[in-house]
Scaffold this motif. Structure first.
Motif, PDB file in Angstrom:
ATOM      1  N   GLU A  92       0.820  -1.221   0.000  1.00 52.83           N
ATOM      2  CA  GLU A  92       0.000   0.000   0.000  1.00 52.83           C
ATOM      3  C   GLU A  92       0.851   1.267   0.000  1.00 52.83           C
ATOM      4  O   GLU A  92       0.339   2.348  -0.246  1.00 52.83           O
ATOM      5  N   LEU A  93       2.134   1.148   0.287  1.00 55.98           N
ATOM      6  CA  LEU A  93       3.005   2.321   0.337  1.00 55.98           C
ATOM      7  C   LEU A  93       3.795   2.560  -0.948  1.00 55.98           C
ATOM      8  O   LEU A  93       4.576   3.498  -1.020  1.00 55.98           O
ATOM      9  N   ILE A  94       3.581   1.721  -1.959  1.00 60.19           N
ATOM     10  CA  ILE A  94       4.307   1.890  -3.217  1.00 60.19           C
ATOM     11  C   ILE A  94       3.925   3.249  -3.808  1.00 60.19           C
ATOM     12  O   ILE A  94       2.737   3.526  -4.011  1.00 60.19           O
ATOM     13  N   PRO A  95       4.922   4.094  -4.063  1.00 62.85           N
ATOM     14  CA  PRO A  95       4.607   5.434  -4.588  1.00 62.85           C
ATOM     15  C   PRO A  95       3.932   5.386  -5.959  1.00 62.85           C
ATOM     16  O   PRO A  95       4.248   4.538  -6.783  1.00 62.85           O
ATOM     17  N   ASN A  96       3.020   6.308  -6.164  1.00 64.45           N
ATOM     18  CA  ASN A  96       2.340   6.500  -7.454  1.00 64.45           C
ATOM     19  C   ASN A  96       1.526   5.297  -7.911  1.00 64.45           C
ATOM     20  O   ASN A  96       1.265   5.152  -9.104  1.00 64.45           O
ATOM     21  N   ILE A  97       1.159   4.411  -6.995  1.00 64.79           N
ATOM     22  CA  ILE A  97       0.335   3.257  -7.352  1.00 64.79           C
ATOM     23  C   ILE A  97      -0.840   3.190  -6.383  1.00 64.79           C
ATOM     24  O   ILE A  97      -0.658   3.262  -5.168  1.00 64.79           O
ATOM     25  N   THR A  98      -2.019   3.068  -6.945  1.00 60.00           N
ATOM     26  CA  THR A  98      -3.217   2.883  -6.132  1.00 60.00           C
ATOM     27  C   THR A  98      -3.775   1.511  -6.460  1.00 60.00           C
ATOM     28  O   THR A  98      -4.038   1.199  -7.625  1.00 60.00           O
ATOM     29  N   LEU A  99      -3.918   0.696  -5.439  1.00 53.49           N
ATOM     30  CA  LEU A  99      -4.453  -0.648  -5.645  1.00 53.49           C
ATOM     31  C   LEU A  99      -5.971  -0.578  -5.711  1.00 53.49           C
ATOM     32  O   LEU A  99      -6.611   0.002  -4.837  1.00 53.49           O
ATOM     33  N   ASP A 100      -6.534  -1.183  -6.749  1.00 47.54           N
ATOM     34  CA  ASP A 100      -7.992  -1.225  -6.837  1.00 47.54           C
ATOM     35  C   ASP A 100      -8.494  -2.556  -6.271  1.00 47.54           C
ATOM     36  O   ASP A 100      -7.698  -3.399  -5.838  1.00 47.54           O
ATOM     37  N   ASP A 101      -9.799  -2.757  -6.295  1.00 41.58           N
ATOM     38  CA  ASP A 101     -10.386  -3.975  -5.724  1.00 41.58           C
ATOM     39  C   ASP A 101      -9.854  -5.239  -6.399  1.00 41.58           C
ATOM     40  O   ASP A 101      -9.634  -6.255  -5.743  1.00 41.58           O
ATOM     41  N   ARG A 102      -9.623  -5.170  -7.696  1.00 39.70           N
ATOM     42  CA  ARG A 102      -9.093  -6.334  -8.414  1.00 39.70           C
ATOM     43  C   ARG A 102      -7.682  -6.674  -7.931  1.00 39.70           C
ATOM     44  O   ARG A 102      -7.349  -7.836  -7.731  1.00 39.70           O
ATOM     45  N   ASP A 103      -6.849  -5.648  -7.741  1.00 39.17           N
ATOM     46  CA  ASP A 103      -5.488  -5.869  -7.232  1.00 39.17           C
ATOM     47  C   ASP A 103      -5.532  -6.522  -5.854  1.00 39.17           C
ATOM     48  O   ASP A 103      -4.798  -7.476  -5.577  1.00 39.17           O
ATOM     49  N   ILE A 104      -6.381  -5.996  -4.999  1.00 38.89           N
ATOM     50  CA  ILE A 104      -6.483  -6.512  -3.630  1.00 38.89           C
ATOM     51  C   ILE A 104      -6.967  -7.953  -3.650  1.00 38.89           C
ATOM     52  O   ILE A 104      -6.456  -8.804  -2.916  1.00 38.89           O
ATOM     53  N   CYS A 105      -7.917  -8.255  -4.522  1.00 37.28           N
ATOM     54  CA  CYS A 105      -8.408  -9.631  -4.656  1.00 37.28           C
ATOM     55  C   CYS A 105      -7.292 -10.558  -5.137  1.00 37.28           C
ATOM     56  O   CYS A 105      -7.141 -11.671  -4.633  1.00 37.28           O
ATOM     57  N   GLU A 106      -6.486 -10.111  -6.090  1.00 40.30           N
ATOM     58  CA  GLU A 106      -5.367 -10.927  -6.587  1.00 40.30           C
ATOM     59  C   GLU A 106      -4.330 -11.166  -5.496  1.00 40.30           C
ATOM     60  O   GLU A 106      -3.792 -12.271  -5.371  1.00 40.30           O
ATOM     61  N   ILE A 107      -4.054 -10.143  -4.699  1.00 40.64           N
ATOM     62  CA  ILE A 107      -3.087 -10.277  -3.605  1.00 40.64           C
ATOM     63  C   ILE A 107      -3.604 -11.280  -2.576  1.00 40.64           C
ATOM     64  O   ILE A 107      -2.877 -12.163  -2.120  1.00 40.64           O
ATOM     65  N   ALA A 108      -4.878 -11.156  -2.210  1.00 41.43           N
ATOM     66  CA  ALA A 108      -5.472 -12.076  -1.238  1.00 41.43           C
ATOM     67  C   ALA A 108      -5.507 -13.499  -1.784  1.00 41.43           C
ATOM     68  O   ALA A 108      -5.228 -14.456  -1.046  1.00 41.43           O
ATOM     69  N   THR A 109      -5.810 -13.644  -3.062  1.00 44.80           N
ATOM     70  CA  THR A 109      -5.839 -14.971  -3.678  1.00 44.80           C
ATOM     71  C   THR A 109      -4.454 -15.603  -3.657  1.00 44.80           C
ATOM     72  O   THR A 109      -4.301 -16.792  -3.341  1.00 44.80           O
ATOM     73  N   PHE A 110      -3.437 -14.814  -3.970  1.00 48.69           N
ATOM     74  CA  PHE A 110      -2.071 -15.332  -3.930  1.00 48.69           C
ATOM     75  C   PHE A 110      -1.699 -15.763  -2.508  1.00 48.69           C
ATOM     76  O   PHE A 110      -1.153 -16.846  -2.299  1.00 48.69           O
ATOM     77  N   ALA A 111      -2.009 -14.923  -1.527  1.00 44.62           N
ATOM     78  CA  ALA A 111      -1.709 -15.266  -0.129  1.00 44.62           C
ATOM     79  C   ALA A 111      -2.419 -16.558   0.260  1.00 44.62           C
ATOM     80  O   ALA A 111      -1.845 -17.418   0.939  1.00 44.62           O
ATOM     81  N   TYR A 112      -3.646 -16.708  -0.184  1.00 48.42           N
ATOM     82  CA  TYR A 112      -4.410 -17.925   0.127  1.00 48.42           C
ATOM     83  C   TYR A 112      -3.749 -19.147  -0.500  1.00 48.42           C
ATOM     84  O   TYR A 112      -3.590 -20.177   0.145  1.00 48.42           O
TER      85      TYR A 112
END
Length: 92
Positions: free
Chosen positions: A31-51
């Motif tokens: 979430e701290l990466i400069p100039n990048i805003t994570l959208d719902d799809r990004d968050i879903c992909e991150i959660a899926t990978f963690a799972y």
């Protein structure tokens, strides 16, 4: 002292806490990466990978947390970053 647990099991537990904390820190930094805003799809992909990288091999030296633990940790980190707690949100 944790009852009914051997020294080896305690070592595995410590490693598990460290690894889940690392997942949380990864969430903070995503979430701290400069100039990048994570959208719902990004968050879903991150959660899926963690799972997907979670496992149920409790007691095995390569156990890195259950899918649920890993998702919760990365989401806690991401939320902590958004609400200003940053790495303080990762004290497990």
């Amino acid at each position: 002292m944790i009852p009914n647990i051997t020294l080896d099991d305690r070592d595995v537990l410590v490693v598990l806490v460290i690894l889940v904390t690392a997942d949380c820190l990864a969430g903070v930094y995503l979430e701290l990466i400069p100039n990048i805003t994570l959208d719902d799809r990004d968050i879903c992909e991150i959660a899926t990978f963690a799972y997907r990288i979670g496992d149920y091999a409790w007691g095995h030296e390569h156990h890195h947390g259950t899918p649920k633990q890993r998702v919760q940790a990365v989401v806690i980190g991401m939320k902590g970053s958004l609400n200003g707690k940053n790495i303080n949100s990762c004290h497990m």
